[in-house]
Enzyme design. Structure first.
Site, PDB file in Angstrom:
ATOM      1  N   GLN A   1     -18.535 -10.598  12.306  1.00  0.00           N
ATOM      2  CA  GLN A   1     -17.140 -10.594  12.152  1.00  0.00           C
ATOM      3  C   GLN A   1     -16.706 -10.093  10.776  1.00  0.00           C
ATOM      4  O   GLN A   1     -17.309 -10.343   9.770  1.00  0.00           O
ATOM      5  CB  GLN A   1     -16.835 -12.253  12.066  1.00  0.00           C
ATOM      6  CG  GLN A   1     -16.695 -12.835  13.492  1.00  0.00           C
ATOM      7  CD  GLN A   1     -15.641 -12.368  14.267  1.00  0.00           C
ATOM      8  OE1 GLN A   1     -14.580 -11.688  13.856  1.00  0.00           O
ATOM      9  NE2 GLN A   1     -15.428 -13.019  15.426  1.00  0.00           N
TER      10      GLN A   1
ATOM     11  N   ASP B   1     -17.514 -15.907  23.851  1.00  0.00           N
ATOM     12  CA  ASP B   1     -16.668 -15.237  22.985  1.00  0.00           C
ATOM     13  C   ASP B   1     -16.781 -13.608  23.158  1.00  0.00           C
ATOM     14  O   ASP B   1     -17.425 -12.774  22.621  1.00  0.00           O
ATOM     15  CB  ASP B   1     -17.387 -15.036  21.239  1.00  0.00           C
ATOM     16  CG  ASP B   1     -16.474 -14.486  20.530  1.00  0.00           C
ATOM     17  OD1 ASP B   1     -15.496 -14.019  20.790  1.00  0.00           O
ATOM     18  OD2 ASP B   1     -16.993 -14.862  19.219  1.00  0.00           O
TER      19      ASP B   1
ATOM     20  N   CYS C   1       0.826  -1.089  -0.065  1.00  0.00           N
ATOM     21  CA  CYS C   1      -0.124  -0.048  -0.003  1.00  0.00           C
ATOM     22  C   CYS C   1       0.995   1.193   0.021  1.00  0.00           C
ATOM     23  O   CYS C   1       1.849   1.507   0.704  1.00  0.00           O
ATOM     24  CB  CYS C   1      -0.830  -0.105   1.216  1.00  0.00           C
ATOM     25  SG  CYS C   1      -1.923   1.343   1.283  1.00  0.00           S
TER      26      CYS C   1
ATOM     27  N   TYR D   1     -22.036 -13.719  25.578  1.00  0.00           N
ATOM     28  CA  TYR D   1     -21.667 -12.850  24.381  1.00  0.00           C
ATOM     29  C   TYR D   1     -22.094 -13.140  23.046  1.00  0.00           C
ATOM     30  O   TYR D   1     -21.457 -13.155  22.143  1.00  0.00           O
ATOM     31  CB  TYR D   1     -20.238 -12.496  24.707  1.00  0.00           C
ATOM     32  CG  TYR D   1     -19.653 -12.406  26.075  1.00  0.00           C
ATOM     33  CD1 TYR D   1     -19.793 -11.265  26.683  1.00  0.00           C
ATOM     34  CD2 TYR D   1     -19.099 -13.344  26.605  1.00  0.00           C
ATOM     35  CE1 TYR D   1     -19.327 -10.924  27.919  1.00  0.00           C
ATOM     36  CE2 TYR D   1     -18.483 -13.308  28.075  1.00  0.00           C
ATOM     37  CZ  TYR D   1     -18.736 -12.076  28.814  1.00  0.00           C
ATOM     38  OH  TYR D   1     -18.266 -12.057  29.942  1.00  0.00           O
TER      39      TYR D   1
ATOM     40  N   CYS E   1      -0.769   5.742   7.314  1.00  0.00           N
ATOM     41  CA  CYS E   1      -2.092   4.984   7.808  1.00  0.00           C
ATOM     42  C   CYS E   1      -1.739   4.125   9.175  1.00  0.00           C
ATOM     43  O   CYS E   1      -0.866   3.626   9.125  1.00  0.00           O
ATOM     44  CB  CYS E   1      -2.768   4.280   6.758  1.00  0.00           C
ATOM     45  SG  CYS E   1      -4.390   3.343   6.922  1.00  0.00           S
TER      46      CYS E   1
ATOM     47  N   CYS F   1      -7.387   1.310  -0.931  1.00  0.00           N
ATOM     48  CA  CYS F   1      -7.127   0.604   0.372  1.00  0.00           C
ATOM     49  C   CYS F   1      -7.324  -0.947  -0.048  1.00  0.00           C
ATOM     50  O   CYS F   1      -7.983  -1.569  -0.603  1.00  0.00           O
ATOM     51  CB  CYS F   1      -8.320   0.898   1.554  1.00  0.00           C
ATOM     52  SG  CYS F   1      -8.152  -0.191   2.940  1.00  0.00           S
TER      53      CYS F   1
ATOM     54  N   CYS G   1     -10.520 -12.839  20.892  1.00  0.00           N
ATOM     55  CA  CYS G   1      -9.689 -12.020  20.076  1.00  0.00           C
ATOM     56  C   CYS G   1      -8.506 -11.411  20.631  1.00  0.00           C
ATOM     57  O   CYS G   1      -7.796 -10.484  20.226  1.00  0.00           O
ATOM     58  CB  CYS G   1     -10.525 -11.000  19.420  1.00  0.00           C
ATOM     59  SG  CYS G   1     -11.204  -9.680  20.846  1.00  0.00           S
TER      60      CYS G   1
END
Length: 469
Positions: free
Chosen positions: A300, A399, A75, A329, A81, A177, A426
């Site tokens: 997601q 989760d 990129c 969750y 960025c 992007c 995560c």
């Protein structure tokens, strides 16, 4: 060791590791140095801009010897960025260090007992994997070094793109992007060009004024596209003309919406959205199941890899058709509905009420009748009366957000005493912390990292826990 001052040059540092935030790590005389712009294996000179007792932070001043794992960033916006910070690092080595991150979290933070960690599941494509991006308008875009050094007067300071890290009022004007495929780049660039041609005002972030504010683009693996335009000042004719132009230019847009947001922040959850064209939602599919996604819905952001994550979660649950499953969750009930046909009943619990509305809708859409959903704080919902009403769980799938589970929630979870817990995370660091609190009650059976976000330091991790008898 002598005290290192701010803006001091450290020479010939060998990068040996990389942090969970994506910064490279080197060490000199007991000092840990976090470096922007380097990758493991580099030898670099570093200009230190921040110094504490045990660590320093800096940027690469000169690349003395490049790492064999260094790659050319794809990129043009790399380094300015805030996203895709690992584009200069080979994808194969990204996976190595993500695997290491999970191992380090389990051994250093949780000090957990486990036999092994399965090899990380890679993403099939290292680019164009996101299904959602949000861009911001600004009438004072971030000026790059090239723009500042050029002799010509900059024709416009309007920009549409991403916020510069740490600078809420500066936006990088993005040309291309590499995160979202499909129409995303064409739509964003078309909106910018139209706005400049028709002298539409870009948002003044600091003073809170002007017309165009944010642009959200969502897509599905089935080819549907949602565009949501947010405006600060409601200028009806200008807004309708722009929406009509988008509708005509991109006839494959399936959901074109707008919202008037005069608030101090960009969130849309408490605002009314209006559908200009198409449906107020787009629909994702997974194993024949349909999931409606509205502008406010959580889903997601990597559809293809989410499918791999959910398959692992379902396999780890080991369902035979007779189990009562609690999905904590649950969000919009994606996992709950995904596993429903493999068990007797799924009970989903989520704090956000709007998400529960979507979860129930998704069950109805797929003719799933063995799910029930509840909104509320986990530690208050999971009472003895609740368990008596819904059944003692055989399996709990949890989760949580990046912060992990609150100790009170873990206490309640342990009291429910399920045979098996599948913990999807995560953030392996908070996951390891939570697993440590379950020590003595559950043992780790399997651990599976999954790469959902190539070019970043983030990694998902799935752990299956078996109750200790």
């Amino acid at each position: 060791m002598s005290k290192i001052k701010k803006n001091f040059l450290l020479q010939g540092l060998e990068v040996v590791d990389i942090s969970t935030e994506g910064k490279a790590i080197a060490k000199q005389d007991g000092l840990v140095v976090f470096i922007e712009g380097a990758v493991p294996g580099d030898i670099v000179d570093v200009m230190v801009h921040r110094k504490k007792n045990s660590y320093a932070e800096g940027k690469v001043h000169q690349l003395v010897k490049p790492s064999p794992h260094r790659t050319e960033p794809t990129c043009a916006h790399f380094g300015t960025c805030g996203g895709c910070k690992w584009q200069n690092f080979s994808y194969s080595q990204q996976l190595v260090f993500k695997q290491k991150y999970v191992f380090d979290a389990f051994t250093r933070i949780g000090k957990l007992d486990f036999e092994s960690i399965n090899p990380i599941v890679p993403n099939k494509e290292p680019y164009y994997y996101r299904n959602k991006l949000e861009f911001s308008f600004s009438n004072k875009k971030w000026l790059t070094t090239e723009e500042l050094n050029q002799q010509e007067t900059i024709s416009t300071k309007n920009g549409l793109g991403f916020h510069i890290p740490g600078l809420f009022d500066k936006v990088l004007d993005v040309n291309h992007c590499y995160l979202q495929k499909g129409l995303s780049n064409d739509i964003r660039n078309t909106v910018r060009a139209y706005a400049l041609k028709h002298n539409l005002s870009f948002f003044q972030i600091r003073d809170k004024q002007n017309f165009l504010r944010t642009l959200m683009i969502r897509s599905t693996s089935t080819g549907e596209t949602m565009v949501v335009l947010s405006v600060f000042e409601y200028l009806e004719k200008e807004l309708m003309d722009l929406l009509e132009y988008l509708k005509t230019t991109f006839p494959t847009i399936t959901s074109l919406q707008y919202v008037h947001n005069p608030k101090g922040n960009d969130t849309l959850t408490d605002l009314t959205l209006h559908t200009y064209y198409g449906t107020p939602y787009i629909t994702e599919e997974m194993e024949g199941l349909k999931f409606r996604i509205s502008p406010k819905s959580f889903y997601q952001t990597n559809s293809e890899q989410a499918y791999e994550l959910y398959k692992i979660t379902r396999d780890y649950a080991g369902l035979t058709g007779s189990e009562v499953v609690y999905d904590l969750y649950t969000g919009t009930g994606t996992i709950a509905n995904f596993v429903a046909k493999h068990c007797k009943k799924v009970v989903g619990v989520e704090y956000v009420e709007d998400a529960i509305v979507d979860a129930k809708l998704n069950s109805e859409l797929n003719n799933i009748t063995n799910t029930v959903f509840y909104a509320g704080d986990m530690k208050h919902v999971l009472t003895e009366d609740f368990i008596q009403q819904n059944g003692v769980p055989d399996v709990v799938i949890t989760d949580p957000p990046r912060a992990g589970m609150a100790p009170e929630v873990i206490d309640v979870l342990l009291k429910t005493n399920p045979e098996k817990i599948v913990y999807v995370s995560c953030n392996p660091s908070t996951q390891a912390r939570d697993l440590d609190l379950m020590r003595g009650h559950y043992k780790i059976i399997k651990t599976q990292p999954v790469d959902m976000f190539p070019q970043t330091a983030h990694v998902e991790n799935v752990v299956v826990l078996q109750r200790i008898r």
